[in-house]
Motif scaffolding. Structure first.
Motif, PDB file in Angstrom:
ATOM      1  N   ALA A   1      70.007 -96.590 -62.025  1.00 21.58           N
ATOM      2  CA  ALA A   1      69.230 -96.323 -63.236  1.00 21.58           C
ATOM      3  C   ALA A   1      68.320 -95.130 -62.976  1.00 21.58           C
ATOM      4  N   GLN A   2      67.901 -94.503 -64.051  1.00 20.68           N
ATOM      5  CA  GLN A   2      66.983 -93.372 -63.949  1.00 20.68           C
ATOM      6  C   GLN A   2      65.667 -93.825 -63.306  1.00 20.68           C
ATOM      7  N   PRO A   3      65.050 -92.970 -62.490  1.00 17.23           N
ATOM      8  CA  PRO A   3      63.818 -93.365 -61.805  1.00 17.23           C
ATOM      9  C   PRO A   3      62.698 -93.771 -62.765  1.00 17.23           C
ATOM     10  N   GLU A   4      62.620 -93.152 -63.920  1.00 17.96           N
ATOM     11  CA  GLU A   4      61.582 -93.511 -64.887  1.00 17.96           C
ATOM     12  C   GLU A   4      61.746 -94.957 -65.369  1.00 17.96           C
ATOM     13  N   HIS A   5      62.984 -95.383 -65.560  1.00 17.09           N
ATOM     14  CA  HIS A   5      63.248 -96.761 -65.988  1.00 17.09           C
ATOM     15  C   HIS A   5      62.842 -97.742 -64.893  1.00 17.09           C
ATOM     16  N   VAL A   6      63.188 -97.396 -63.669  1.00  9.91           N
ATOM     17  CA  VAL A   6      62.865 -98.274 -62.542  1.00  9.91           C
ATOM     18  C   VAL A   6      61.352 -98.365 -62.371  1.00  9.91           C
ATOM     19  N   PHE A   7      60.686 -97.219 -62.377  1.00 11.17           N
ATOM     20  CA  PHE A   7      59.236 -97.221 -62.192  1.00 11.17           C
ATOM     21  C   PHE A   7      58.541 -97.992 -63.309  1.00 11.17           C
ATOM     22  N   ASP A   8      58.929 -97.743 -64.556  1.00 10.84           N
ATOM     23  CA  ASP A   8      58.283 -98.422 -65.676  1.00 10.84           C
ATOM     24  C   ASP A   8      58.419 -99.930 -65.566  1.00 10.84           C
ATOM     25  N   GLN A   9      59.570-100.406 -65.133  1.00  8.56           N
ATOM     26  CA  GLN A   9      59.752-101.848 -64.958  1.00  8.56           C
ATOM     27  C   GLN A   9      58.901-102.363 -63.798  1.00  8.56           C
ATOM     28  N   ALA A  10      58.916-101.645 -62.690  1.00  8.65           N
ATOM     29  CA  ALA A  10      58.161-102.085 -61.513  1.00  8.65           C
ATOM     30  C   ALA A  10      56.660-102.101 -61.777  1.00  8.65           C
ATOM     31  N   ALA A  11      56.162-101.147 -62.555  1.00  9.62           N
ATOM     32  CA  ALA A  11      54.718-101.000 -62.765  1.00  9.62           C
ATOM     33  C   ALA A  11      54.183-101.843 -63.921  1.00  9.62           C
ATOM     34  N   ASN A  12      55.031-102.527 -64.634  1.00 11.52           N
ATOM     35  CA  ASN A  12      54.597-103.333 -65.764  1.00 11.52           C
ATOM     36  C   ASN A  12      53.917-104.601 -65.249  1.00 11.52           C
TER      37      ASN A  12
END
Length: 137
Positions: free
Chosen positions: A12-23
């Motif tokens: 997955a795109q890094p932005e998608h991964v980061f947004d999920q992890a940081a939620n």
């Protein structure tokens, strides 16, 4: 001091991964089982550990520009950690999570720590996949 680190490639795109992890509201979905994070006034959080039925004051900071999340306990002799998301070829991401224990009493040991990190990364990948699938469908 004990340190443990694991990485995983997530399709997955890094932005998608980061947004999920940081939620913060969804951290329980990928953190090790039995850990629950309750947001306070940023960057403060409370971490509840089911196994000990104990709350711990902690700090949690995320930096979307750097694709990095950092956390740690507030009391002396605790632990710290970070999660870093990096883009790699073909739209995938590499996610690295790192833990440092400054107190032997908090260190779960290499096998338990590495198993928990592997499980957390696997669960994060599942959450990202579910989110991406829901957005696409």
């Amino acid at each position: 001091m004990a340190e443990y680190e694991r990485s995983r490639t997530v399709p997955a795109q890094p932005e998608h991964v980061f947004d999920q992890a940081a939620n913060v509201a969804q951290l329980d979905a990928w953190l090790p089982g039995g850990l629950h994070v309750h947001a306070q006034e940023s960057p403060s959080v409370t971490v509840h550990e089911d196994r000990k039925d104990q709350d711990t004051s902690a700090l949690l900071r995320s930096d979307r520009d750097q694709m990095r999340i950092e956390w740690g306990t507030r009391e002396r002799g605790g632990y710290t950690g970070w999660l870093q998301v990096s883009g790699i070829d073909s739209g995938a991401s590499e996610v690295t999570v790192h833990l440092s224990f400054f107190d032997d009493g908090r260190d779960p040991g290499e096998r338990a720590a590495c198993d928990a990190l592997e499980d957390s990364l696997r669960r994060l990948e599942e959450q990202v996949r579910l989110r991406v699938d829901n957005e696409a469908g």
